[in-house]
Write an enzyme that holds these catalytic residues in place. Structure first.
Site, PDB file in Angstrom:
ATOM      1  N   ARG A   1      19.331  -4.501   3.360  1.00  0.00           N
ATOM      2  CA  ARG A   1      19.824  -3.158   2.952  1.00  0.00           C
ATOM      3  C   ARG A   1      20.653  -2.428   4.170  1.00  0.00           C
ATOM      4  NH1 ARG A   1      16.577   0.603   1.702  1.00  0.00           N
ATOM      5  NH2 ARG A   1      14.716  -0.262   2.451  1.00  0.00           N
TER       6      ARG A   1
ATOM      7  N   ARG B   1      -3.531  10.521   2.103  1.00  0.00           N
ATOM      8  CA  ARG B   1      -4.583  11.001   2.959  1.00  0.00           C
ATOM      9  C   ARG B   1      -5.286  12.087   2.581  1.00  0.00           C
ATOM     10  NH1 ARG B   1      -1.022  11.774   8.345  1.00  0.00           N
ATOM     11  NH2 ARG B   1      -0.180   9.710   8.498  1.00  0.00           N
TER      12      ARG B   1
ATOM     13  N   GLU C   1      21.772  10.767   4.617  1.00  0.00           N
ATOM     14  CA  GLU C   1      21.458   9.324   4.925  1.00  0.00           C
ATOM     15  C   GLU C   1      21.594   8.471   3.468  1.00  0.00           C
ATOM     16  OE1 GLU C   1      18.480   7.968   7.439  1.00  0.00           O
ATOM     17  OE2 GLU C   1      17.797   6.614   5.809  1.00  0.00           O
TER      18      GLU C   1
ATOM     19  N   ARG D   1      17.893  11.264   2.531  1.00  0.00           N
ATOM     20  CA  ARG D   1      17.257  12.279   3.433  1.00  0.00           C
ATOM     21  C   ARG D   1      18.227  12.984   4.293  1.00  0.00           C
ATOM     22  NH1 ARG D   1      13.435   8.399   7.451  1.00  0.00           N
ATOM     23  NH2 ARG D   1      14.955   6.699   7.550  1.00  0.00           N
TER      24      ARG D   1
ATOM     25  N   ARG E   1       0.806  -1.274  -0.040  1.00  0.00           N
ATOM     26  CA  ARG E   1       0.008  -0.037   0.010  1.00  0.00           C
ATOM     27  C   ARG E   1       0.962   1.227  -0.069  1.00  0.00           C
ATOM     28  NH1 ARG E   1      -0.269   0.749   5.608  1.00  0.00           N
ATOM     29  NH2 ARG E   1      -2.042   2.203   5.198  1.00  0.00           N
TER      30      ARG E   1
ATOM     31  N   ASP F   1       9.508  -2.077  14.560  1.00  0.00           N
ATOM     32  CA  ASP F   1       9.616  -0.969  15.250  1.00  0.00           C
ATOM     33  C   ASP F   1       9.769  -1.140  16.697  1.00  0.00           C
ATOM     34  OD1 ASP F   1       8.991   1.270  13.538  1.00  0.00           O
ATOM     35  OD2 ASP F   1       6.895   0.907  13.401  1.00  0.00           O
TER      36      ASP F   1
ATOM     37  N   TYR G   1      11.558  -6.566   9.754  1.00  0.00           N
ATOM     38  CA  TYR G   1      11.518  -5.048  10.572  1.00  0.00           C
ATOM     39  C   TYR G   1      10.488  -5.041  11.622  1.00  0.00           C
ATOM     40  CZ  TYR G   1      11.525  -0.336  11.233  1.00  0.00           C
ATOM     41  OH  TYR G   1      11.513   0.950  11.844  1.00  0.00           O
TER      42      TYR G   1
HETATM   43  P1  FDA Z   1      18.818  -4.539  17.901  1.00  0.00           P
HETATM   44  O1  FDA Z   1      19.583  -4.428  16.335  1.00  0.00           O
HETATM   45  O2  FDA Z   1      18.787  -3.068  18.377  1.00  0.00           O
HETATM   46  O3  FDA Z   1      19.769  -5.150  18.866  1.00  0.00           O
HETATM   47  C1  FDA Z   1      20.407  -6.383  18.510  1.00  0.00           C
HETATM   48  C2  FDA Z   1      21.702  -6.593  19.342  1.00  0.00           C
HETATM   49  O4  FDA Z   1      22.304  -7.866  19.168  1.00  0.00           O
HETATM   50  C3  FDA Z   1      22.978  -5.293  18.525  1.00  0.00           C
HETATM   51  O5  FDA Z   1      23.288  -4.321  19.656  1.00  0.00           O
HETATM   52  C4  FDA Z   1      24.119  -6.202  18.230  1.00  0.00           C
HETATM   53  O6  FDA Z   1      25.360  -5.680  18.399  1.00  0.00           O
HETATM   54  C5  FDA Z   1      23.770  -7.559  19.167  1.00  0.00           C
HETATM   55  N1  FDA Z   1      24.367  -8.847  18.507  1.00  0.00           N
HETATM   56  C6  FDA Z   1      24.047  -9.545  17.450  1.00  0.00           C
HETATM   57  N2  FDA Z   1      24.814 -10.640  17.296  1.00  0.00           N
HETATM   58  C7  FDA Z   1      25.669 -10.724  18.158  1.00  0.00           C
HETATM   59  C8  FDA Z   1      26.537 -11.728  18.767  1.00  0.00           C
HETATM   60  N3  FDA Z   1      26.863 -12.839  18.017  1.00  0.00           N
HETATM   61  N4  FDA Z   1      27.081 -11.539  19.973  1.00  0.00           N
HETATM   62  C9  FDA Z   1      26.684 -10.212  20.736  1.00  0.00           C
HETATM   63  N5  FDA Z   1      25.722  -9.529  20.446  1.00  0.00           N
HETATM   64  C10 FDA Z   1      25.289  -9.679  18.998  1.00  0.00           C
HETATM   65  N6  FDA Z   1      11.820   1.898  15.196  1.00  0.00           N
HETATM   66  C11 FDA Z   1      10.778   2.625  15.771  1.00  0.00           C
HETATM   67  O7  FDA Z   1       9.885   2.361  16.483  1.00  0.00           O
HETATM   68  N7  FDA Z   1      10.862   4.121  15.400  1.00  0.00           N
HETATM   69  C12 FDA Z   1      11.730   4.572  14.298  1.00  0.00           C
HETATM   70  O8  FDA Z   1      11.742   5.761  14.047  1.00  0.00           O
HETATM   71  C13 FDA Z   1      12.931   3.780  13.879  1.00  0.00           C
HETATM   72  N8  FDA Z   1      13.708   4.029  13.194  1.00  0.00           N
HETATM   73  C14 FDA Z   1      14.832   3.290  12.739  1.00  0.00           C
HETATM   74  C15 FDA Z   1      15.526   3.633  11.825  1.00  0.00           C
HETATM   75  C16 FDA Z   1      16.431   2.603  11.191  1.00  0.00           C
HETATM   76  C17 FDA Z   1      17.651   3.041  10.351  1.00  0.00           C
HETATM   77  C18 FDA Z   1      16.424   1.276  11.652  1.00  0.00           C
HETATM   78  C19 FDA Z   1      17.462   0.319  11.124  1.00  0.00           C
HETATM   79  C20 FDA Z   1      15.603   0.715  12.570  1.00  0.00           C
HETATM   80  C21 FDA Z   1      14.612   1.737  12.969  1.00  0.00           C
HETATM   81  N9  FDA Z   1      13.730   1.467  13.919  1.00  0.00           N
HETATM   82  C22 FDA Z   1      12.721   2.271  14.431  1.00  0.00           C
HETATM   83  C23 FDA Z   1      13.835   0.039  14.644  1.00  0.00           C
HETATM   84  C24 FDA Z   1      14.465  -0.151  15.847  1.00  0.00           C
HETATM   85  O9  FDA Z   1      15.842   0.098  15.833  1.00  0.00           O
HETATM   86  C25 FDA Z   1      14.361  -1.900  16.288  1.00  0.00           C
HETATM   87  O10 FDA Z   1      13.019  -1.828  16.651  1.00  0.00           O
HETATM   88  C26 FDA Z   1      14.958  -2.017  17.578  1.00  0.00           C
HETATM   89  O11 FDA Z   1      16.315  -1.807  17.161  1.00  0.00           O
HETATM   90  C27 FDA Z   1      14.944  -3.702  17.728  1.00  0.00           C
HETATM   91  O12 FDA Z   1      15.586  -4.015  18.787  1.00  0.00           O
HETATM   92  P2  FDA Z   1      16.200  -5.384  18.751  1.00  0.00           P
HETATM   93  O13 FDA Z   1      16.755  -5.729  20.139  1.00  0.00           O
HETATM   94  O14 FDA Z   1      15.511  -6.554  18.190  1.00  0.00           O
HETATM   95  O15 FDA Z   1      17.667  -5.210  17.681  1.00  0.00           O
END
Ligand code: FDA
Length: 378
Positions: free
Chosen positions: A253, A179, A307, A284, A175, A357, A355
């Site tokens: 990506r 709006r 970015e 952006r 989608r 949030d 993905y």
């Molecule tokens: P996250 O990736 O944060 O944590 C995983 C951790 O595991 C990392 O710190 C990594 O180093 C660690 N790890 C991996 N392998 C390992 C290993 N072998 N040994 C030890 N450590 C290890 N959400 C939102 O609500 N509003 C927003 O505006 C945004 N904006 C946004 C922008 C961009 C560019 C991205 C990529 C993402 C967002 N998000 C977001 C999403 C948000 O980043 C996401 O919800 C959280 O990071 C998820 O948390 P996690 O703990 O799942 O992963």
């Protein structure tokens, strides 16, 4: 700090939520490992040293949710400002409000249109594509018509994917919301705001319990053999890495960020400006001071971050799942392997290749504690 009752791999929102609830509610010891030099995962922020401006190191993070349980939970650790996210887009030297709304349409076509007139116009323009859209371009045109597609989607999408939208799969977009009001608030959730004293402070408070031991710059795969036997593991790293890429790598990506301190108090007058023109290489520009207009930031300096988006290679930070058909097949096989793995739970955006949030990562971590860990750790 004694033998842990649970090992959590990854100190992002998912891992920290699991650790915090298990420590506080179940009174268990949790060892949290992260290979990075800071906790907080991708939501981590830091102060740019010369200006004190809080910069979200892995891209702008805006908190929003309609989930009351999540909202109550996060308010244990931080209060929130009244920030409301709004985004604008530059195209051919003019500025438009995003996401596409009645203001965008009136401005773009240079007319004062009522909601019904705008709807009829877009419906006519969208009618040029028949039943089956065979690529992303046709799909987008069938949703919003060609003029708006060419202005706001084509160049931006081509830059995001480094691919002509005619060569991208139509199922990348299901989608494209338009709006038919002048409401340009980016999010429509019940709760929205930014942590008053920053993401770094919020995330640090989540790990404060003496029952939680966070060890940074430790890769799980380097210390796995030294961990006490029989301790359950919550793993939030990449699922393909866990299984040594046995089914092949899942595609992501990544983003490149170019940060600059400029000698002006205001560079663009708004937090996020999209660049829809294909000949502008960035997608952006973020200007971080505008996320906190209530703070006392310097009046003569600002921090901007350009970015850029591209395919992730080995060693790049995985940001957005590509989720092509081949990835979905691989993921299915990894899920079967994960299910067969005893006493290991996979979660978070890397562990599920999805993905999420922040509020979704927190909600699914709370569910994992309720549905799996309470019984296992009792
Ligand atoms: P996250 O990736 O944060 O944590 C995983 C951790 O595991 C990392 O710190 C990594 O180093 C660690 N790890 C991996 N392998 C390992 C290993 N072998 N040994 C030890 N450590 C290890 N959400 C939102 O609500 N509003 C927003 O505006 C945004 N904006 C946004 C922008 C961009 C560019 C991205 C990529 C993402 C967002 N998000 C977001 C999403 C948000 O980043 C996401 O919800 C959280 O990071 C998820 O948390 P996690 O703990 O799942 O992963």
């Amino acid at each position: 700090a004694g033998t842990p009752d649970l090992v959590v791999v990854g100190a992002g929102f998912f891992g920290l939520t699991v650790a915090e609830v298990v420590a506080r509610e179940l009174g268990k010891r949790v060892l949290v490992l992260d290979r990075r030099s800071h906790l907080g995962g991708n939501a981590w922020s830091e102060r740019e040293p010369t200006t004190g401006i809080e910069v979200h190191r892995y891209g702008a993070h805006l908190f929003h949710t309609s989930n009351q349980r999540v909202w109550d939970y996060v308010n244990r650790f931080t209060s929130f400002t009244g920030y409301q996210h709004r985004v604008f887009s530059v195209f051919k030297g003019r500025v438009y409000p995003m996401p596409i709304n009645l203001g965008t349409i009136c401005e773009y076509f240079g007319q004062h249109l009522s909601p019904d007139e705008a709807r009829a116009l877009i419906r006519d323009q969208a009618a040029e594509v028949g039943e089956e859209a065979v690529n992303l371009e046709e799909k987008a045109v069938s949703l919003i018509g060609r003029p708006l597609y060419e202005a706001f989607v084509r160049g931006y999408t081509a830059k995001q994917w480094q691919t002509d939208p005619r060569e991208l799969s139509p199922d990348i977009i299901t989608r494209l919301p338009v709006r038919y009001t002048f409401d340009n608030r980016y999010f429509t959730d019940t709760f929205e705001g930014l942590p008053v004293d920053g993401y770094d402070a919020w995330l640090t408070r989540m790990a404060e319990s003496p029952l939680i031991d966070v060890q940074l710059e430790v890769d799980f795969f380097d210390v796995r053999g030294e961990l006490p036997a029989g301790v359950p593991v919550v793993y939030t790293g990449p699922v393909d890495r866990y299984f040594d890429y046995a089914e092949g790598p899942l595609a992501w990506r990544t983003l490149d960020f170019e940060q600059e301190v400029l000698p002006t108090g205001d560079f663009q007058g708004t937090p996020v400006m999209n660049y829809a023109d294909e000949d502008v290489p960035w997608t952006r520009i973020h200007e971080f001071r505008h996320f906190h207009p209530e703070r006392d930031y310097p009046a003569d300096k600002t921090v901007v971050v350009r970015e850029y988006s591209r395919w992730a290679g080995p060693g790049d930070e995985p940001y957005y799942p590509v989720n092509a058909a081949s990835d979905r097949e691989r993921l299915q096989r990894y899920r079967e392997l994960a299910q067969a793995e005893r006493d290991v739970w996979f979660g978070g955006r890397l562990g599920t290749y999805k993905y999420l949030d922040m509020h979704m990562a927190i909600a699914s971590a709370l569910s994992m504690v309720d549905n799996e860990l309470r019984a296992r750790l009792a």
